[in-house]
Design a protein around this motif. Sequence first.
Motif, PDB file in Angstrom:
ATOM      1  N   THR A 101       9.346  -9.617  -2.182  1.00 37.27           N
ATOM      2  CA  THR A 101       7.967 -10.555  -2.835  1.00 37.27           C
ATOM      3  C   THR A 101       7.568 -10.490  -4.010  1.00 37.27           C
ATOM      4  N   ALA A 102       7.976  -9.496  -5.022  1.00 36.65           N
ATOM      5  CA  ALA A 102       7.226  -9.380  -6.269  1.00 36.65           C
ATOM      6  C   ALA A 102       8.558  -9.725  -7.278  1.00 36.65           C
ATOM      7  N   LYS A 103       9.771 -10.002  -6.430  1.00 40.09           N
ATOM      8  CA  LYS A 103      10.511  -9.704  -7.315  1.00 40.09           C
ATOM      9  C   LYS A 103      10.411 -12.180  -7.401  1.00 40.09           C
ATOM     10  N   ARG A 104       9.739 -12.312  -6.189  1.00 41.85           N
ATOM     11  CA  ARG A 104       9.720 -13.919  -5.934  1.00 41.85           C
ATOM     12  C   ARG A 104       8.580 -14.644  -6.475  1.00 41.85           C
ATOM     13  N   LEU A 105       7.769 -13.755  -7.615  1.00 45.05           N
ATOM     14  CA  LEU A 105       6.279 -14.353  -7.294  1.00 45.05           C
ATOM     15  C   LEU A 105       5.851 -13.460  -8.789  1.00 45.05           C
ATOM     16  N   GLY A 106       6.964 -12.756  -9.605  1.00 41.22           N
ATOM     17  CA  GLY A 106       6.978 -12.619 -10.516  1.00 41.22           C
ATOM     18  C   GLY A 106       5.846 -11.341 -10.962  1.00 41.22           C
ATOM     19  N   VAL A 107       5.640 -10.739  -9.437  1.00 43.54           N
ATOM     20  CA  VAL A 107       4.589  -9.193  -9.931  1.00 43.54           C
ATOM     21  C   VAL A 107       4.253  -8.267 -10.213  1.00 43.54           C
ATOM     22  N   ASN A 108       4.393  -7.539 -11.342  1.00 43.07           N
ATOM     23  CA  ASN A 108       4.471  -5.917 -11.385  1.00 43.07           C
ATOM     24  C   ASN A 108       2.928  -5.203 -11.364  1.00 43.07           C
ATOM     25  N   SER A 109       3.098  -4.768 -10.794  1.00 42.73           N
ATOM     26  CA  SER A 109       1.958  -3.097 -10.871  1.00 42.73           C
ATOM     27  C   SER A 109       2.569  -2.039 -10.696  1.00 42.73           C
ATOM     28  N   ASP A 110       1.478  -1.143 -11.113  1.00 36.21           N
ATOM     29  CA  ASP A 110       2.442   0.137 -10.744  1.00 36.21           C
ATOM     30  C   ASP A 110       2.047   0.454  -9.133  1.00 36.21           C
ATOM     31  N   ALA A 111       1.577  -0.383  -8.465  1.00 40.91           N
ATOM     32  CA  ALA A 111       1.745   0.130  -7.217  1.00 40.91           C
ATOM     33  C   ALA A 111       2.699  -0.380  -6.243  1.00 40.91           C
ATOM     34  N   LYS A 112       3.154  -1.449  -7.423  1.00 38.93           N
ATOM     35  CA  LYS A 112       4.545  -1.937  -6.324  1.00 38.93           C
ATOM     36  C   LYS A 112       5.805  -1.358  -6.802  1.00 38.93           C
ATOM     37  N   TYR A 113       5.984  -0.549  -8.337  1.00 34.93           N
ATOM     38  CA  TYR A 113       6.582   0.157  -8.905  1.00 34.93           C
ATOM     39  C   TYR A 113       7.042   1.233  -8.010  1.00 34.93           C
ATOM     40  N   ARG A 114       5.856   1.837  -7.160  1.00 36.21           N
ATOM     41  CA  ARG A 114       5.912   2.901  -6.544  1.00 36.21           C
ATOM     42  C   ARG A 114       6.834   2.186  -5.299  1.00 36.21           C
ATOM     43  N   PHE A 115       5.687   1.389  -4.505  1.00 36.30           N
ATOM     44  CA  PHE A 115       6.063   0.711  -3.265  1.00 36.30           C
ATOM     45  C   PHE A 115       7.797   0.686  -2.568  1.00 36.30           C
ATOM     46  N   GLU A 116       7.796   0.109  -4.409  1.00 39.46           N
ATOM     47  CA  GLU A 116       9.609  -0.780  -3.904  1.00 39.46           C
ATOM     48  C   GLU A 116      11.273   0.334  -4.115  1.00 39.46           C
ATOM     49  N   ARG A 117      10.230   1.703  -4.285  1.00 39.99           N
ATOM     50  CA  ARG A 117      11.364   2.911  -4.348  1.00 39.99           C
ATOM     51  C   ARG A 117      10.658   3.359  -3.288  1.00 39.99           C
ATOM     52  N   GLY A 118       9.612   4.047  -2.582  1.00 39.49           N
ATOM     53  CA  GLY A 118       9.771   4.822  -1.547  1.00 39.49           C
ATOM     54  C   GLY A 118       8.529   5.539  -1.461  1.00 39.49           C
ATOM     55  N   VAL A 119       7.243   5.567  -1.372  1.00 41.20           N
ATOM     56  CA  VAL A 119       6.391   6.653  -1.458  1.00 41.20           C
ATOM     57  C   VAL A 119       6.814   7.681  -0.408  1.00 41.20           C
ATOM     58  N   ASP A 120       5.894   8.258  -0.180  1.00 45.80           N
ATOM     59  CA  ASP A 120       5.781   9.853  -0.235  1.00 45.80           C
ATOM     60  C   ASP A 120       5.187  10.012   0.988  1.00 45.80           C
ATOM     61  N   THR A 121       6.362   9.610   2.600  1.00 45.64           N
ATOM     62  CA  THR A 121       4.954   9.520   4.124  1.00 45.64           C
ATOM     63  C   THR A 121       4.608  10.394   4.277  1.00 45.64           C
ATOM     64  N   GLY A 122       5.378  11.260   4.243  1.00 41.35           N
ATOM     65  CA  GLY A 122       4.484  12.692   4.098  1.00 41.35           C
ATOM     66  C   GLY A 122       2.985  12.680   4.118  1.00 41.35           C
ATOM     67  N   PHE A 123       2.669  12.619   2.775  1.00 37.97           N
ATOM     68  CA  PHE A 123       0.768  12.654   1.857  1.00 37.97           C
ATOM     69  C   PHE A 123       0.427  11.615   2.557  1.00 37.97           C
ATOM     70  N   LEU A 124       0.583  10.516   3.686  1.00 34.19           N
ATOM     71  CA  LEU A 124      -0.438   9.680   4.196  1.00 34.19           C
ATOM     72  C   LEU A 124      -1.539  10.314   4.194  1.00 34.19           C
ATOM     73  N   LEU A 125      -1.943  10.514   4.819  1.00 37.14           N
ATOM     74  CA  LEU A 125      -3.427  11.639   5.012  1.00 37.14           C
ATOM     75  C   LEU A 125      -3.722  12.829   3.869  1.00 37.14           C
ATOM     76  N   GLY A 126      -2.837  13.285   3.666  1.00 40.32           N
ATOM     77  CA  GLY A 126      -3.091  14.020   2.223  1.00 40.32           C
ATOM     78  C   GLY A 126      -3.635  12.751   1.414  1.00 40.32           C
ATOM     79  N   GLY A 127      -3.234  12.012   1.138  1.00 42.08           N
ATOM     80  CA  GLY A 127      -3.952  11.098  -0.481  1.00 42.08           C
ATOM     81  C   GLY A 127      -4.650  10.449   0.574  1.00 42.08           C
ATOM     82  N   MET A 128      -4.761  10.494   1.574  1.00 42.34           N
ATOM     83  CA  MET A 128      -6.791   9.683   2.124  1.00 42.34           C
ATOM     84  C   MET A 128      -7.597  10.723   1.900  1.00 42.34           C
ATOM     85  N   ASP A 129      -7.088  12.080   2.381  1.00 43.37           N
ATOM     86  CA  ASP A 129      -8.536  13.354   1.826  1.00 43.37           C
ATOM     87  C   ASP A 129      -8.387  13.611  -0.045  1.00 43.37           C
ATOM     88  N   LEU A 130      -7.625  13.291  -0.325  1.00 45.34           N
ATOM     89  CA  LEU A 130      -7.967  13.796  -2.037  1.00 45.34           C
ATOM     90  C   LEU A 130      -8.858  12.453  -2.186  1.00 45.34           C
TER      91      LEU A 130
END
Length: 807
Positions: free
Chosen positions: A358-387
């Motif tokens: 999606t990001a390549k097709r639309l030419g969008v770049n963002s800090d979130a996209k840069y991390r999600f396209e590489r894969g974020v920590d699936t074990g930190f979903l609840l920890g990220g919410m609490d932080l």
Amino acid sequence: MKFTLSWLKQHLDTEASIDEVVEAMTLAGLEVEEVENPAEKLKAFSVAKVLTAEKHPDADKLKVCTVETRDGVKTIVCGAPNARAGMTVAYAPMGAYIPGADFSLDKKPRKIRGVESSGMMCSGKELDLGEDADGIMDLDSALEMGAPLADALDLNDPVIDFEVTPNRPDWLGVDSIARDLAAVGLGKLITKPIESIKGSYPCPVAIKTDVPAACPTFVGRVIKGVKNGPSPQWLQDQLKAIGLRPISALVDITNFITYDRARPLHFYDVAKLEGGITVRMGLGTGVMDTSGLSTDDYFHALNEHSYCATPQDIVIADEREILGLGGIVGGERSGCEDDTTDILIECAYFDPLTIRRTAKRLGVNSDAKYRFERGVDTGFLLGGMDLATQMVLEICGGEASEVVIAGEIPTPPADIEFDPMQVTKLTSLKLGDDEMTRILEALGFAVKTGPLWKIGVPTWRRDCTEGADLVEEIARIHGYHNLEAVSLPPLPGRREPTATITQNRTRLARRALASRGLSEAITWSFVLQDHATLFGGGEDKMLLDNPISSDLDCMRPTALIHLLLAGQRNADKGYPRAAQFELGPVYRGTNPNEQALTLAGMRRTETERHWAGDCPVDALAAKADALAALEAMGANVSNLQMSKPTGDYWHPGRSGRLQMGPKNILADFGELHPRVLKALGIEGRVVAFEVWPENIPAPKKKKASKAKSALALSDFMPVHRDFAFIVAEDMQAGAILKAAQGADKQLISDVSLFDVYQGKGVEEGNKSLAIDVTLSPKDATLTDKDIEAVSDKIIASVMKAGGRLRG
């Protein structure tokens, strides 16, 4: 990825200097690109005190200030409206460079409206410390006079910028960098644990994900009664230090957690939502109408662009419309503002490949996209919410709801069965079990020893899937620089040389050309299509599907193109006598047998002035280069035939071809056509050659023979005889030389051309060629009769070739 030294020390207890940190990062595989210390550009500035501030006698808007500085009491003329006696200011001495204004002060006092001024009192904008340019900086009066400004403002905090490899998305968080540095022994990991925060009421916003493959998990919660506004100064300073602009407390919190823990988040204004939240795929066609908007599934994004979501894109939507592209960019309608009081926190996991497409097709770049396209920590979903909840409550206040989990949190990575002996087998390192256990546990792996170790892989290290990955981690942390250089055991028996005949031949040819003053170049195999067309190439089938540059869009038909362009660039910079060659492939088609190896070279014809006279550079110089290369590669250059080259990029009257028989072409040489040089933008004349090493016949296998005898020199003086022959104007001199040489191969040792004449005494359409024939007797001194007999043979042989003796 950028972070400051002080930010790192929030997670790592260490006394290491910035140089030690950078060295440890580099040795651990984190490629540091740059270290910038804001204190460096402020080292000339210091804290000063304004003693008096009087109105300028000859200017209404200027003040004459006496200022106590570390250089003594100075008189400074200042135009800032807030300049007053008793204030503490940032002082710039004479000669200092002002970074925000990009100029340097005079090294000597200068008069301003008749009053001499020594130095300057600076605003925040002039020092790149803020946008306030209306007045000079009004510092804390408690600061010590004369103290370095960077130290007084706590700006001595180096910023480290390093390259994150695609397989290590966890390095996009400062806590993971600290973990690796703690593992190498640079300090102790002190990242604070995150406390779980219970909600006091059910989440009022319904959340669901309809696309578990694209968005397996969406964790959400509402916080009511928040008070948005500027974030605390510490948070603003931390973001500004790495180049991020503070916006508001809520936005700054998401940015901080993105860089601190590699966990992108998004906040929605609950008052702007209509109904529940649904994660789905887009419904649009991607086609925009004349107004610039799609006729369906589109939204206005926070980056001030509009996008249409297609069925290949993950979207977050309420019951009314799209709120944003999941994992890439949020929508303007649901964004938080200063008057926002209730927020919904999104902490989700999105499929990396879908985000990337999606990001390549639309030419969008963002800090979130840069991390999600590489894969974020699936074990930190609840920890990220609490932080996020913890920071919002501490900074903005409010009351948190219960957490809602839509979908299922992905399962942790599978355990790895690990044989610790692999470390020695793959790296030759001999480490004890305790040390290997320490390294793995320091990196977050769970270790259970035994005959085969069972290694639990942390959720932030999904790149580790087998034993070799663990070996790499152990070697990386132990230090690649500690690996011992060990030679491989020798193989038994005799090994044939690995170099081919062509490789050995071209190595000798390269040396021969270098000895003739040519410099070797290595250039692209891609050229501009228009340039390729000039040299007989440029067909559409030779175009690249994805060229690295618009002027490198076609496979080259010759290696001369880049050599010619490089020669012109040298001439443009004052080096007009370029002489270069290159060994490399050229492409005549798309099939493997249509690729050939060429040895090409060029010389610009500008002559160098010399006391012994100018040495001209002409087609014969290119011929000499080609012959030198061929001879070095073992070709019998004395038996080569001459003809005209077929390429129309050669000058028709100043070029030639060297070949063995009618079909085996070994080289083309000569002056290049002016039309081609003009099209390339080449000034002046250029001579060149192209040699085809693969066309040289392989050497015949030598039979066993006696050792070569010593060189035998004749005891008799050689005899020279001159002949002049009339031949047709278009006849090549080489044919006459070859005919004369073949008249008596035992007696004739050399034939050379020493004169070409056209004019009086020679019929029109003909020319006279004068040759020198060397006769080298072996057994006895030649008599006049012997010489006359050989002369008759020479005349007869040349006449048979098309010439006649000149009377």
